[in-house]
Write a protein that holds these residues in place. Structure first.
Motif, PDB file in Angstrom:
ATOM      1  N   ILE A  97     -55.009  -3.989  32.934  1.00 20.35           N
ATOM      2  CA  ILE A  97     -56.450  -4.047  32.692  1.00 20.35           C
ATOM      3  C   ILE A  97     -56.800  -3.834  31.219  1.00 20.35           C
ATOM      4  N   GLU A  98     -55.985  -3.040  30.480  1.00 17.74           N
ATOM      5  CA  GLU A  98     -56.267  -2.811  29.060  1.00 17.74           C
ATOM      6  C   GLU A  98     -56.198  -4.118  28.269  1.00 17.74           C
ATOM      7  N   GLN A  99     -55.133  -4.898  28.506  1.00 13.02           N
ATOM      8  CA  GLN A  99     -54.985  -6.163  27.802  1.00 13.02           C
ATOM      9  C   GLN A  99     -56.054  -7.150  28.233  1.00 13.02           C
ATOM     10  N   ALA A 100     -56.357  -7.151  29.529  1.00 11.96           N
ATOM     11  CA  ALA A 100     -57.398  -8.051  30.027  1.00 11.96           C
ATOM     12  C   ALA A 100     -58.751  -7.716  29.398  1.00 11.96           C
ATOM     13  N   GLN A 130     -54.013   2.570  13.384  1.00 12.74           N
ATOM     14  CA  GLN A 130     -52.863   1.916  12.760  1.00 12.74           C
ATOM     15  C   GLN A 130     -51.587   2.724  12.979  1.00 12.74           C
ATOM     16  N   VAL A 131     -51.670   4.022  12.742  1.00 16.24           N
ATOM     17  CA  VAL A 131     -50.500   4.898  12.895  1.00 16.24           C
ATOM     18  C   VAL A 131     -49.996   4.868  14.335  1.00 16.24           C
ATOM     19  N   GLU A 132     -50.915   4.969  15.294  1.00 18.13           N
ATOM     20  CA  GLU A 132     -50.537   4.941  16.712  1.00 18.13           C
ATOM     21  C   GLU A 132     -49.882   3.614  17.073  1.00 18.13           C
ATOM     22  N   THR A 133     -50.443   2.524  16.575  1.00 16.60           N
ATOM     23  CA  THR A 133     -49.912   1.196  16.898  1.00 16.60           C
ATOM     24  C   THR A 133     -48.503   1.014  16.364  1.00 16.60           C
ATOM     25  N   VAL A 134     -48.283   1.379  15.114  1.00 15.23           N
ATOM     26  CA  VAL A 134     -46.952   1.216  14.509  1.00 15.23           C
ATOM     27  C   VAL A 134     -45.915   2.057  15.250  1.00 15.23           C
ATOM     28  N   LEU A 135     -46.249   3.304  15.557  1.00 12.14           N
ATOM     29  CA  LEU A 135     -45.304   4.171  16.265  1.00 12.14           C
ATOM     30  C   LEU A 135     -45.005   3.650  17.667  1.00 12.14           C
ATOM     31  N   MET A 136     -46.021   3.193  18.372  1.00 15.00           N
ATOM     32  CA  MET A 136     -45.801   2.665  19.723  1.00 15.00           C
ATOM     33  C   MET A 136     -44.900   1.435  19.685  1.00 15.00           C
ATOM     34  N   ARG A 137     -45.118   0.565  18.710  1.00 22.39           N
ATOM     35  CA  ARG A 137     -44.291  -0.634  18.603  1.00 22.39           C
ATOM     36  C   ARG A 137     -42.865  -0.285  18.180  1.00 22.39           C
ATOM     37  N   LEU A 138     -42.732   0.711  17.332  1.00 22.26           N
ATOM     38  CA  LEU A 138     -41.394   1.135  16.904  1.00 22.26           C
ATOM     39  C   LEU A 138     -40.607   1.686  18.093  1.00 22.26           C
ATOM     40  N   LEU A 194     -52.973   9.183  30.990  1.00 14.09           N
ATOM     41  CA  LEU A 194     -52.482   8.032  31.748  1.00 14.09           C
ATOM     42  C   LEU A 194     -52.205   6.848  30.833  1.00 14.09           C
ATOM     43  N   TYR A 195     -52.876   6.816  29.670  1.00 16.43           N
ATOM     44  CA  TYR A 195     -52.738   5.701  28.736  1.00 16.43           C
ATOM     45  C   TYR A 195     -51.732   6.033  27.640  1.00 16.43           C
ATOM     46  N   THR A 196     -50.883   5.070  27.339  1.00 16.31           N
ATOM     47  CA  THR A 196     -49.825   5.276  26.342  1.00 16.31           C
ATOM     48  C   THR A 196     -50.398   5.720  25.003  1.00 16.31           C
ATOM     49  N   ARG A 197     -51.443   5.040  24.557  1.00 16.21           N
ATOM     50  CA  ARG A 197     -52.014   5.376  23.247  1.00 16.21           C
ATOM     51  C   ARG A 197     -52.503   6.825  23.208  1.00 16.21           C
ATOM     52  N   ARG A 201     -51.502   9.816  20.744  1.00 10.79           N
ATOM     53  CA  ARG A 201     -52.588  10.417  19.958  1.00 10.79           C
ATOM     54  C   ARG A 201     -52.651  11.937  20.135  1.00 10.79           C
ATOM     55  N   HIS A 202     -52.517  12.405  21.361  1.00 16.73           N
ATOM     56  CA  HIS A 202     -52.757  13.820  21.642  1.00 16.73           C
ATOM     57  C   HIS A 202     -51.488  14.664  21.733  1.00 16.73           C
ATOM     58  N   HIS A 203     -50.328  14.031  21.872  1.00 13.86           N
ATOM     59  CA  HIS A 203     -49.102  14.811  22.068  1.00 13.86           C
ATOM     60  C   HIS A 203     -48.008  14.486  21.045  1.00 13.86           C
ATOM     61  N   ILE A 204     -47.643  13.215  20.956  1.00 16.22           N
ATOM     62  CA  ILE A 204     -46.497  12.839  20.124  1.00 16.22           C
ATOM     63  C   ILE A 204     -46.800  12.977  18.635  1.00 16.22           C
ATOM     64  N   ILE A 205     -47.913  12.412  18.181  1.00 19.21           N
ATOM     65  CA  ILE A 205     -48.244  12.461  16.755  1.00 19.21           C
ATOM     66  C   ILE A 205     -48.489  13.896  16.272  1.00 19.21           C
ATOM     67  N   PRO A 206     -49.210  14.731  17.009  1.00 18.46           N
ATOM     68  CA  PRO A 206     -49.351  16.130  16.559  1.00 18.46           C
ATOM     69  C   PRO A 206     -48.002  16.842  16.401  1.00 18.46           C
ATOM     70  N   GLU A 207     -47.032  16.552  17.284  1.00 19.71           N
ATOM     71  CA  GLU A 207     -45.707  17.155  17.156  1.00 19.71           C
ATOM     72  C   GLU A 207     -45.004  16.657  15.895  1.00 19.71           C
TER      73      GLU A 207
END
Length: 471
Positions: A97-100, A130-138, A194-197, A201-207
Motif C-alpha cells: 500500500i505504501e508504494q501504491a 535522504q539519510v533514511e533512504t540511503v541507509l535502507m537501500r544500503l 510496522l513501517y521500515t522507514r 528513523r526511531h531505532h536504527i539511526i539513533p543507535e
C-alpha cells in the motif's frame, strides 16, 4: 543564516521559475510540507511563483478528512487554490500500500500540473528522509546509482520534480515552524514500528548516532559524492546503452559482441541501468545477484541456453545476442506446437498473419509470373502424398540435400545459429509417412530437385511477409 534566508538564496541561485509562474506543491498537512508552503509563500515578488497546492486524501486513517479540511482552510487564508483527490478505501490494495499510495500521489500531482500548465512539482523531502533512504537501500543491497538516494531534481512526465528542502534537517524545519507560527497536523502512523522507514528513523539511526553524532551529515555527503561521481560516468552509460541495447515495451535485447568488450564493473552498472529504464516498476525484483548471474552466463553460458528471472522474465542467449522478455504462456506454446495441417494441391495454406505455403503443379506454377518466395521442386516418386505442414517435434530428423545420412532438426538449427524462439516457429513439410521433405527457409531434403530437371511435377512455395517485403 536562518532557513528562510538560506531558502531564498537557493531559489535565486537556481532560477527555476519566472516570477508569477505556476508551480504545484504537494502538501500532506505535516510539518515538512506546511513549512515548504510557508517558505514559498513568503518569497519576494521578483521570484515568488503562483502556488497551486495538491493534496491526496488517502483514506488510510480516521484523521484523513480532517487533514484535508485543515489544508483547505489554511490555504484559503492565503488565497491559494487547493486541488484534492480522494483515494477510496475500496481501491486500496491488499499489499504494497505504501508504494501504491506514492504512485497515486505522483500521478495526481502530474494531473494537476498538466491542468495549471506547471513545469514543476515540489515535494517536501528533507535531509533526514535522504539519510533514511540511503541507509535502507544500503541494507537492502541496492546498486550504486540507488545509493545516491533522493534526487534534488527528477524528470517526471515532461516536468521536473523538485525537493528544495533536501539540504535541511528535520530539526531545522521544526524550529522554523515553531518560530513562525506554522500550523501542521501530525500523522500518528509516523510513530509506528510496522513501517521500515519508522524503524530506521526511531531505532536504527539513533543507535548509529551514538557512534558518530555527525552520521546524518556524513550520509548526506556520501549521497552527494556518489551523485557527482555518477554524473561523470552518465554519458558513458548512455553511450553504451545506445550501442549495445535495444529496448521495447516487451523485450530488452543485448548485443553481446559489443557489450562484453566493456570492463566487468562497468557492465554491472550499465546492465542494472538498462533494467531500470526498461522495467521501472519492477526494478527491485532484479537484484545485484541477478545482474551478476547474467554477466557470468554471458561469458560462460553456451549458445541457445536460457535463464529464468523474477517477474516472469526469461533470458535467451542466441550466440552474439541475448533477448530478455516475458515468458510465453504455456497454453499459447502448446497451441502453436499442435499445428499440423494437410496441404491441398493448387491452394495456399495460410499459416498465420505473415506466412503461407502453397502446393501447386509445375504447369500452374509456370503461369505465376513474378512469383516471389522460397521455392522447391518435387518429382512424383519418392513421396507419399498428400503433404502435411507442422512445427518440429522432439527427435525430428531429416535427410539433408548434399549430405549422407540423416540429421536431427535440432542440429540443423544449431549449425545455422538459429535462435531458440525461431526454431519453435519454423515449419516442416512432410509426406503422409512423416518423411521430412523441407525445413522451410532452412534446409531442403534430397527430394528437392534442380529447377532445370525435366522430372519436376510439383512445386512448393513458402512466403513470409517482412518489413522488407516477401522472402
Amino acid at each position: 543564516m536562518d532557513l528562510a534566508e538560506d531558502f531564498l538564496n537557493q531559489i535565486q541561485s537556481k532560477s527555476y521559475w519566472r516570477a508569477g509562474e505556476s508551480i504545484v506543491v504537494g502538501v500532506s498537512g505535516g510539518v515538512d510540507s506546511m513549512v515548504l508552503f510557508a517558505l514559498l509563500n513568503q518569497l519576494p515578488d521578483d521570484c515568488r511563483p503562483d502556488i497551486h497546492v495538491a493534496h491526496v486524501n488517502h483514506q488510510l486513517r480516521p484523521e484523513s478528512d480532517a487533514e484535508e479540511q485543515f489544508i483547505k482552510k489554511w490555504m484559503k487564508a492565503y488565497a491559494v487554490p487547493v486541488h484534492t483527490y480522494t483515494w477510496n478505501e475500496m481501491d486500496h490494495p491488499a499489499a504494497g500500500i505504501e508504494q501504491a499510495a506514492r504512485n497515486i500521489r505522483y500521478r495526481f500531482f502530474s494531473e494537476v500540473a498538466e491542468k495549471v500548465d506547471s513545469r514543476f512539482i515540489l515535494t517536501a523531502h528533507h535531509r533526514d528522509d535522504q539519510v533514511e533512504t540511503v541507509l535502507m537501500r544500503l541494507v537492502r543491497g541496492s546498486s550504486l546509482d540507488e545509493l545516491t538516494g533522493i534526487s534534488n531534481e527528477r524528470p517526471a512526465d515532461g516536468r521536473m520534480v523538485l525537493r528544495l528542502l533536501l539540504p535541511y534537517s528535520k530539526d531545522r524545519i521544526l524550529n522554523y515552524a515553531r518560530e513562525n507560527a506554522v500550523s501542521w497536523r501530525e500523522d500518528e502512523s509516523n510513530q509506528s514500528s510496522l513501517y521500515t522507514r519508522n524503524r530506521f528513523r526511531h531505532h536504527i539511526i539513533p543507535e548509529l548516532k551514538l557512534e558518530n553524532p555527525a552520521l546524518e551529515k556524513h550520509i548526506y555527503d556520501f549521497s552527494s559524492d556518489m551523485n557527482d561521481l555518477l554524473k561523470v560516468v552518465e554519458p558513458l552509460i548512455e553511450a553504451e546503452l545506445a550501442r549495445s541495447f535495444s529496448l521495447s515495451p516487451t523485450r530488452m535485447q543485448l548485443n553481446l559482441s559489443s557489450f562484453l568488450t566493456q570492463e566487468h564493473g562497468f557492465q554491472k552498472i550499465v546492465l542494472r541501468r538498462a533494467f531500470k529504464k526498461w522495467r521501472t516498476e519492477q526494478i527491485y525484483a532484479i537484484s545485484q545477484q541477478h545482474v551478476d548471474l547474467l554477466l557470468d552466463w554471458f561469458e560462460a553460458g553456451g549458445p541457445n541456453t536460457y535463464l529464468e528471472l523474477p517477474g516472469r522474465l526469461t533470458a535467451q542467449k542466441e550466440y552474439d545476442k541475448c533477448i530478455i522478455e516475458e515468458a510465453v504462456n504455456s497454453e499459447e506454446t502448446n497451441a502453436s506446437d499442435a499445428v499440423s495441417e494437410v496441404l491441398e494441391l493448387g491452394q495456399w495454406k495460410v499459416l498465420n498473419e505473415t506466412e503461407k505455403i502453397g502446393w501447386f503443379t509445375y504447369e500452374t506454377f509456370r503461369k505465376m509470373v513474378g512469383m516471389k518466395g522460397q521455392i522447391i521442386y518435387l518429382a512424383e516418386k519418392g513421396i507419399e502424398w498428400p503433404l502435411v505442414v507442422r512445427h518440429r517435434e522432439p527427435g525430428d530428423k531429416m535427410k539433408v540435400k548434399g549430405l549422407d545420412g540423416s540429421k536431427k532438426i535440432k542440429d540443423v538449427f544449431i549449425d545455422q545459429k538459429v535462435p531458440r524462439k525461431k526454431r519453435d516457429e519454423a515449419w516442416l513439410i512432410t509426406d503422409s509417412r512423416g518423411q521430412i521433405v523441407w525445413l522451410a527457409g532452412y534446409k531442403e531434403s534430397p527430394l528437392s530437385l534442380n529447377p532445370l530437371t525435366d522430372t519436376i511435377i510439383y512445386v512448393l512455395i513458402y512466403q513470409k511477409n517482412t518489413a522488407a517485403g516477401i522472402e
